[in-house]
Design a protein around this motif. Structure first.
Motif, mmCIF file in Angstrom:
data_model
loop_
_atom_site.group_PDB
_atom_site.id
_atom_site.type_symbol
_atom_site.label_atom_id
_atom_site.label_comp_id
_atom_site.label_asym_id
_atom_site.label_seq_id
_atom_site.Cartn_x
_atom_site.Cartn_y
_atom_site.Cartn_z
ATOM 1 N N ASN A 46 2.169 1.811 -3.398
ATOM 2 C CA ASN A 46 1.122 2.337 -4.256
ATOM 3 C C ASN A 46 0.933 3.835 -4.050
ATOM 4 O O ASN A 46 0.738 4.581 -5.007
ATOM 5 C CB ASN A 46 -0.196 1.603 -4.018
ATOM 6 C CG ASN A 46 -1.315 2.155 -4.843
ATOM 7 O OD1 ASN A 46 -2.071 3.002 -4.379
ATOM 8 N ND2 ASN A 46 -1.409 1.710 -6.080
ATOM 9 N N ALA A 97 -4.725 2.428 -5.620
ATOM 10 C CA ALA A 97 -5.459 1.479 -4.775
ATOM 11 C C ALA A 97 -6.656 2.162 -4.119
ATOM 12 O O ALA A 97 -7.719 1.559 -3.974
ATOM 13 C CB ALA A 97 -4.541 0.879 -3.717
ATOM 14 N N ALA A 114 -9.652 -1.786 2.009
ATOM 15 C CA ALA A 114 -8.541 -1.364 1.153
ATOM 16 C C ALA A 114 -8.401 0.153 1.175
ATOM 17 O O ALA A 114 -7.285 0.674 1.195
ATOM 18 C CB ALA A 114 -8.748 -1.861 -0.277
ATOM 19 N N SER A 147 -5.050 2.183 2.443
ATOM 20 C CA SER A 147 -4.399 3.176 1.605
ATOM 21 C C SER A 147 -4.300 4.515 2.337
ATOM 22 O O SER A 147 -3.253 5.163 2.325
ATOM 23 C CB SER A 147 -5.150 3.349 0.283
ATOM 24 O OG SER A 147 -4.484 4.261 -0.546
ATOM 25 N N TYR A 159 0.835 -1.216 0.000
ATOM 26 C CA TYR A 159 0.000 0.000 0.000
ATOM 27 C C TYR A 159 0.861 1.253 0.000
ATOM 28 O O TYR A 159 0.555 2.223 -0.701
ATOM 29 C CB TYR A 159 -0.958 0.011 1.199
ATOM 30 C CG TYR A 159 -2.203 -0.788 0.936
ATOM 31 C CD1 TYR A 159 -3.272 -0.244 0.239
ATOM 32 C CD2 TYR A 159 -2.312 -2.108 1.367
ATOM 33 C CE1 TYR A 159 -4.409 -0.975 -0.020
ATOM 34 C CE2 TYR A 159 -3.449 -2.848 1.111
ATOM 35 C CZ TYR A 159 -4.494 -2.281 0.417
ATOM 36 O OH TYR A 159 -5.617 -3.015 0.153
#
Length: 153
Positions: A49, A57, A69, A73, A46
């Motif tokens: 990302n 994400a 999720a 994030s 994460y």
């Protein structure tokens, strides 16, 4: 010869291996090798990302209604107000999976001269109220302009 497990390596080495991989897909594959690696690398994925993937994400979580999720994030400093070019990013990240869905999005963008989406807008458009609430609680801009015609709410 004794059996040697990947998990016998120090966590720092495993994180270094993950950091040397060239894509999120590769890091994800590495993390899915076993439960121990998943537990170690999930937060790293994460964070990767957020820093290298433009918080995609978070955008995906908003579209798919994945509150867990989205929260992960955000916990890794995901940008709740990240602005993505709607059509180009939808196509690039494979969110347009059907011709019907693609046609509707293209029509919406053309009719309203919309140039970008934010996660809050996509959560609302997709009907994911709990994810929209999470984004708002974490500073999503509900007044951001989505073109000359509307704000997310």
């Amino acid at each position: 010869m004794p059996d040697v497990s990947l998990l016998a390596l120090a966590n720092e080495l495993l994180l270094s291996i993950a950091d040397s991989l060239d894509s999120e897909r590769s890091i994800n594959a590495f993390a899915r090798t076993n439960r121990g690696l998943y537990l170690l690398l999930n937060d790293f994925l994460y964070k990767h990302n957020v820093t290298k993937g433009e918080s995609s994400a978070l955008w995906w979580a908003a579209r798919c209604g994945q509150g867990g999720a989205a929260a992960k994030s955000i916990a890794q400093a995901g940008n709740v107000n990240v602005q993505w070019n709607g059509f180009l990013k939808l196509r690039q990240f494979g969110y347009l999976t059907s011709m019907d869905g693609e046609a509707r999005v293209v029509d919406l963008l053309k009719r309203n001269r919309c140039s970008y989406y934010t996660p809050i807008y996509l959560a609302i458009l997709s009907g994911h109220e709990s994810v929209a609430d999470l984004l708002i609680e974490n500073g999503a801009d509900i007044e951001s302009c989505l073109g000359p015609w509307a704000s997310p709410l």
